[in-house]
Design an enzyme around this catalytic site. Structure first.
Site, PDB file in Angstrom:
ATOM      1  CG  ASP A 196       1.911   9.764 -21.577  1.00 35.63           C
ATOM      2  OD1 ASP A 196       2.396  10.536 -20.747  1.00 35.63           O
ATOM      3  OD2 ASP A 196       2.256   8.734 -21.644  1.00 35.63           O
ATOM      4  CD  GLU A 231      -3.260   0.383   2.104  1.00 37.18           C
ATOM      5  OE1 GLU A 231      -3.480   1.531   2.191  1.00 37.18           O
ATOM      6  OE2 GLU A 231      -3.376  -0.556   3.000  1.00 37.18           O
ATOM      7  CG  PHE A 269       1.390   4.950 -19.148  1.00 33.50           C
ATOM      8  CD1 PHE A 269       2.720   5.194 -19.372  1.00 33.50           C
ATOM      9  CD2 PHE A 269       1.368   5.147 -17.616  1.00 33.50           C
ATOM     10  CE1 PHE A 269       3.842   5.626 -18.653  1.00 33.50           C
ATOM     11  CE2 PHE A 269       2.217   5.607 -16.949  1.00 33.50           C
ATOM     12  CZ  PHE A 269       3.525   5.595 -17.206  1.00 33.50           C
ATOM     13  CG  ASP A 309       4.976   6.698  -6.306  1.00 35.31           C
ATOM     14  OD1 ASP A 309       4.122   5.828  -6.230  1.00 35.31           O
ATOM     15  OD2 ASP A 309       4.507   7.968  -5.633  1.00 35.31           O
TER      16      ASP A 309
HETATM   17  P1  IMP Z   1       1.727   4.961  -9.375  1.00 29.90           P
HETATM   18  O1  IMP Z   1       3.306   5.739  -9.151  1.00 29.90           O
HETATM   19  O2  IMP Z   1       2.012   3.652  -9.643  1.00 29.90           O
HETATM   20  O3  IMP Z   1       1.252   5.277  -7.774  1.00 29.90           O
HETATM   21  O4  IMP Z   1       1.118   5.799 -10.259  1.00 29.90           O
HETATM   22  C1  IMP Z   1       1.555   6.866 -11.068  1.00 29.90           C
HETATM   23  C2  IMP Z   1       0.410   7.190 -11.876  1.00 29.90           C
HETATM   24  O5  IMP Z   1       0.769   8.682 -12.370  1.00 29.90           O
HETATM   25  C3  IMP Z   1       0.138   6.218 -13.154  1.00 29.90           C
HETATM   26  O6  IMP Z   1      -0.950   5.584 -12.923  1.00 29.90           O
HETATM   27  C4  IMP Z   1      -0.154   7.554 -14.254  1.00 29.90           C
HETATM   28  O7  IMP Z   1      -1.786   7.746 -14.130  1.00 29.90           O
HETATM   29  C5  IMP Z   1       0.530   8.781 -13.911  1.00 29.90           C
HETATM   30  N1  IMP Z   1       1.646   8.656 -14.585  1.00 29.90           N
HETATM   31  C6  IMP Z   1       2.845   8.599 -14.155  1.00 29.90           C
HETATM   32  N2  IMP Z   1       3.935   8.628 -14.991  1.00 29.90           N
HETATM   33  C7  IMP Z   1       3.181   8.894 -16.154  1.00 29.90           C
HETATM   34  C8  IMP Z   1       3.678   9.122 -17.408  1.00 29.90           C
HETATM   35  O8  IMP Z   1       4.873   9.242 -17.767  1.00 29.90           O
HETATM   36  N3  IMP Z   1       2.493   9.490 -18.334  1.00 29.90           N
HETATM   37  C9  IMP Z   1       1.218   9.524 -17.865  1.00 29.90           C
HETATM   38  N4  IMP Z   1       0.834   9.428 -16.685  1.00 29.90           N
HETATM   39  C10 IMP Z   1       1.830   9.169 -15.820  1.00 29.90           C
END
Ligand code: IMP
Length: 203
Positions: free
Chosen positions: A162, A47, A159, A76
């Site tokens: 973007d 978590e 993703f 992250d």
């Molecule tokens: P976590 O770091 O796994 O908690 O989630 C990060 C979230 O930030 C991802 O699910 C994306 O929605 C967003 N994110 C992080 N990096 C990118 C990127 O390079 N492009 C678009 N969205 C991003």
């Protein structure tokens, strides 16, 4: 002990996010590091209870390194919109809901910006990387890319958020851009440069 990465090092990628894992694999490809996915090892996703990108990256990397007995790398990251006080920020994944629906998350950014009446559409992505050793020692690296939010979103590459992010100095969104170009200017690419400078030994 601090991790040193070399050709042939087996490194766990402590992420279950396919888009991220693909980008990390592309960024590491030239360096001969052998990637092992957290999913394949059956590692649970801890978590994200940290108060910052860096804390969350560290807790994911340390959990994966301890559980696997291998060095582990976690990312992250998220989108910070200035007029929304930096939100969604560390909640970027959660804005996609349980189904990780980033169409909905992008609509929410648009709706909240609209409601705020803000003229300033500037935003940035932040990426925090954490490299952990099986004994729990962890090194952190962080960087950002600045740009502007556009609506409607454009492009089907990349993703997450973007399609609604245009990096400074470009007209295309990250969703329209060639992956090689995104990989040369993104928050993740910049944080990776710092990681490789500090932790990679190419002798
Ligand atoms: P976590 O770091 O796994 O908690 O989630 C990060 C979230 O930030 C991802 O699910 C994306 O929605 C967003 N994110 C992080 N990096 C990118 C990127 O390079 N492009 C678009 N969205 C991003």
């Amino acid at each position: 002990m601090a991790v040193t990465l070399r050709r042939g090092t087996r490194l766990v990628i402590a992420s279950h996010n396919e888009g991220k894992v693909r980008e990390i694999a592309d960024l590491l490809a030239p360096h001969g590091i052998e990637l092992v996915s957290a999913g394949k090892l059956g590692l649970p996703e801890p978590e994200e209870t940290g108060a910052s990108f860096a804390e969350n990256a560290a807790l994911k990397a340390v959990a994966a390194a301890r559980a696997s007995g291998l060095p582990a790398l976690a990312d992250d990251s998220g989108l910070e919109v200035k007029a929304l006080g930096g939100e969604p920020g560390i909640h970027s994944a959660r804005w996609g809901g349980a189904a990780r629906d980033f169409g909905l998350a992008m609509q929410r950014v648009h709706r909240e910006l609209d409601a705020s009446g803000a003229k300033d559409l500037t935003a940035n992505f932040t990426c925090a990387l954490a490299l952990a050793a099986p004994d729990g020692e962890v090194q952190g690296f962080e960087d950002k890319v600045f740009g502007t939010i556009v609506w409607p979103g454009r492009g089907t590459r990349g993703f997450g958020y973007d399609p609604i992010f245009v990096p400074e100095g470009y007209r295309e969104t990250f969703g329209e851009m060639e992956p090689e170009l995104k990989d040369s200017i993104s928050h993740r690419a910049r944080a990776f440069e710092k990681l490789m400078l500090a932790a990679y030994d190419d002798d």
